[in-house]
Design a protein around this motif. Sequence first.
Motif, PDB file in Angstrom:
ATOM      1  N   ASN A 156       0.861  -1.178   0.000  1.00  6.73           N
ATOM      2  CA  ASN A 156       0.000   0.000   0.000  1.00  6.73           C
ATOM      3  C   ASN A 156       0.901   1.233   0.000  1.00  6.73           C
ATOM      4  N   HIS A 157       0.808   2.031  -1.050  1.00  5.01           N
ATOM      5  CA  HIS A 157       1.805   3.109  -1.170  1.00  5.01           C
ATOM      6  C   HIS A 157       1.562   4.253  -0.185  1.00  5.01           C
ATOM      7  N   MET A 158       0.366   4.323   0.435  1.00  2.00           N
ATOM      8  CA  MET A 158       0.161   5.310   1.488  1.00  2.00           C
ATOM      9  C   MET A 158       0.926   4.912   2.744  1.00  2.00           C
ATOM     10  N   GLU A 159       0.945   3.628   3.062  1.00  3.19           N
ATOM     11  CA  GLU A 159       1.765   3.146   4.168  1.00  3.19           C
ATOM     12  C   GLU A 159       3.245   3.411   3.889  1.00  3.19           C
ATOM     13  N   ALA A 160       3.631   3.211   2.629  1.00  2.31           N
ATOM     14  CA  ALA A 160       5.035   3.398   2.253  1.00  2.31           C
ATOM     15  C   ALA A 160       5.478   4.850   2.415  1.00  2.31           C
ATOM     16  N   HIS A 161       4.568   5.799   2.204  1.00  5.22           N
ATOM     17  CA  HIS A 161       4.922   7.213   2.360  1.00  5.22           C
ATOM     18  C   HIS A 161       5.423   7.512   3.774  1.00  5.22           C
ATOM     19  N   LEU A 162       4.875   6.810   4.764  1.00  3.22           N
ATOM     20  CA  LEU A 162       5.305   7.046   6.135  1.00  3.22           C
ATOM     21  C   LEU A 162       6.726   6.537   6.367  1.00  3.22           C
ATOM     22  N   VAL A 163       7.036   5.336   5.869  1.00  7.72           N
ATOM     23  CA  VAL A 163       8.360   4.770   6.126  1.00  7.72           C
ATOM     24  C   VAL A 163       9.451   5.457   5.320  1.00  7.72           C
ATOM     25  N   ALA A 164       9.074   6.324   4.362  1.00  7.66           N
ATOM     26  CA  ALA A 164      10.079   7.099   3.630  1.00  7.66           C
ATOM     27  C   ALA A 164      10.888   7.988   4.565  1.00  7.66           C
ATOM     28  N   ASN A 165      10.361   8.217   5.770  1.00  4.85           N
ATOM     29  CA  ASN A 165      11.056   9.050   6.760  1.00  4.85           C
ATOM     30  C   ASN A 165      12.168   8.311   7.497  1.00  4.85           C
ATOM     31  N   PHE A 166      12.212   6.985   7.394  1.00  2.00           N
ATOM     32  CA  PHE A 166      13.036   6.217   8.322  1.00  2.00           C
ATOM     33  C   PHE A 166      14.281   5.588   7.714  1.00  2.00           C
ATOM     34  N   PHE A 167      14.688   6.023   6.535  1.00  2.00           N
ATOM     35  CA  PHE A 167      15.943   5.533   5.981  1.00  2.00           C
ATOM     36  C   PHE A 167      17.091   6.001   6.876  1.00  2.00           C
ATOM     37  N   GLY A 168      17.758   5.067   7.519  1.00  2.00           N
ATOM     38  CA  GLY A 168      18.881   5.411   8.384  1.00  2.00           C
ATOM     39  C   GLY A 168      18.498   5.907   9.757  1.00  2.00           C
ATOM     40  N   SER A 169      17.202   5.887  10.086  1.00  2.57           N
ATOM     41  CA  SER A 169      16.748   6.344  11.399  1.00  2.57           C
ATOM     42  C   SER A 169      15.814   5.308  11.996  1.00  2.57           C
ATOM     43  N   PRO A 170      15.884   5.086  13.301  1.00  3.36           N
ATOM     44  CA  PRO A 170      14.988   4.127  13.936  1.00  3.36           C
ATOM     45  C   PRO A 170      13.552   4.649  13.959  1.00  3.36           C
ATOM     46  N   GLU A 171      12.611   3.807  13.596  1.00  5.62           N
ATOM     47  CA  GLU A 171      11.202   4.192  13.585  1.00  5.62           C
ATOM     48  C   GLU A 171      10.665   4.277  15.008  1.00  5.62           C
ATOM     49  N   PRO A 172       9.957   5.362  15.363  1.00  8.78           N
ATOM     50  CA  PRO A 172       9.357   5.439  16.700  1.00  8.78           C
ATOM     51  C   PRO A 172       8.390   4.281  16.933  1.00  8.78           C
ATOM     52  N   LYS A 173       8.293   3.819  18.153  1.00  9.84           N
ATOM     53  CA  LYS A 173       7.388   2.716  18.455  1.00  9.84           C
ATOM     54  C   LYS A 173       5.934   3.131  18.294  1.00  9.84           C
ATOM     55  N   ARG A 174       5.647   4.401  18.572  1.00 10.52           N
ATOM     56  CA  ARG A 174       4.291   4.931  18.447  1.00 10.52           C
ATOM     57  C   ARG A 174       4.365   6.323  17.843  1.00 10.52           C
ATOM     58  N   TYR A 175       3.493   6.618  16.890  1.00  4.33           N
ATOM     59  CA  TYR A 175       3.476   7.959  16.312  1.00  4.33           C
ATOM     60  C   TYR A 175       2.164   8.212  15.579  1.00  4.33           C
ATOM     61  N   ILE A 176       1.900   9.481  15.329  1.00  2.00           N
ATOM     62  CA  ILE A 176       0.782   9.905  14.493  1.00  2.00           C
ATOM     63  C   ILE A 176       1.315  10.102  13.076  1.00  2.00           C
ATOM     64  N   GLY A 177       0.653   9.502  12.111  1.00  2.00           N
ATOM     65  CA  GLY A 177       1.029   9.681  10.720  1.00  2.00           C
ATOM     66  C   GLY A 177       0.076  10.654  10.041  1.00  2.00           C
ATOM     67  N   LEU A 178       0.623  11.683   9.413  1.00  2.00           N
ATOM     68  CA  LEU A 178      -0.168  12.645   8.643  1.00  2.00           C
ATOM     69  C   LEU A 178       0.139  12.423   7.169  1.00  2.00           C
ATOM     70  N   LEU A 179      -0.835  11.878   6.440  1.00  2.00           N
ATOM     71  CA  LEU A 179      -0.656  11.586   5.018  1.00  2.00           C
ATOM     72  C   LEU A 179      -1.369  12.642   4.192  1.00  2.00           C
ATOM     73  N   VAL A 180      -0.611  13.368   3.386  1.00  2.00           N
ATOM     74  CA  VAL A 180      -1.156  14.491   2.623  1.00  2.00           C
ATOM     75  C   VAL A 180      -0.655  14.425   1.187  1.00  2.00           C
TER      76      VAL A 180
END
Length: 334
Positions: free
Chosen positions: A110-134
């Motif tokens: 799902n490419h909307m889910e993928a938009h969120l993980v675009a932030n995490f190249f080389g950075s640890p993903e927070p365990k909990r967060y709010i995702g704003l998809l625009v």
Amino acid sequence: MLTLGIETSCDETSCAVLKGQDTLLSNIVSSSLFRHKKFGGVVPEIASRHSMEQIQCVFEEALHEAKIKAKDLDLIAVTQGPGLIGSLFVGVAFAKALAYQLGIPLIGVNHMEAHLVANFFGSPEPKRYIGLLVSGGHTMLTYCEKGKIHVMGETVDDAVGEAYDKVAKILGLGYPGGPIIDQLAKTGNPRSVLFTRPKQDRRFDFSFSGVKTAVLYLLQDFKTGKPKADAPSKKDIAASFQHAVIGWLVEKAIDACEFKKVSDIVVGGGVSANSYLREKLTRDAAAQGIKVWFPPFALSTDNAAMIARRGYELYKKGKWSKLNMTGEPALMIQ
């Protein structure tokens, strides 16, 4: 492990090669945007034809830049949806044929889910967060915990990117409207026009159709349809429109953080490149002790790098797709 990402959900045709989870070896994007400008919006048939013409070339260029051969690939991740059905079919068909030929796993993303993980190249993903998809087709707030994404609210009519395009068209500014309005707004008065805040039944839903109509009737008489002599300037309308819609996005994103008691907001989608959104959300969130994540500009719009990373994550969780998978234009976040 080498993952090939393929993204053809709309007007971009992209292939990327990802090593492991974070090492991006290539990310090639061929955009058909120049073909749509004269129509004032994306023409689905043109978008799908562009993908058909470009997919093989983009694939070969991605392999060349990554300095690998097709036989070196271990996994193929492809956008399954949401998006334009013709464009999705091109990427999915190409991915299925290649996976069958190479005898390697395939996973739909799902490419909307993928938009969120675009932030995490080389950075640890927070365990909990709010995702704003625009983006041009979607506006939603999500709650993400340990890799699971839940939709909290979404637009009930136009997406925010769609509203930008329509307002730009009303103002005669051209297409795409987002970058044009963002630039013009810097020269206008953001408080020249006070737009009415839309009301929704659900706390975290959005609505942008009304503000678009309000812009129309700033410029022309409601009864006669004739242009108004005393209409505000285009730069003031642009600034006021942007101030309003970005303000609504920021307020609801911070409200969602407070509701879920989390301290991270992760932004994804093409509108994440908007300079005022980046400035205002970062500033207002920091005042509440909230960290904001924005993707690099190169990964803001649709791209295969994010598809590869999301596909790799899902595969590591034991998920993959069968070869009878097909494109789903209305695919929901699971």
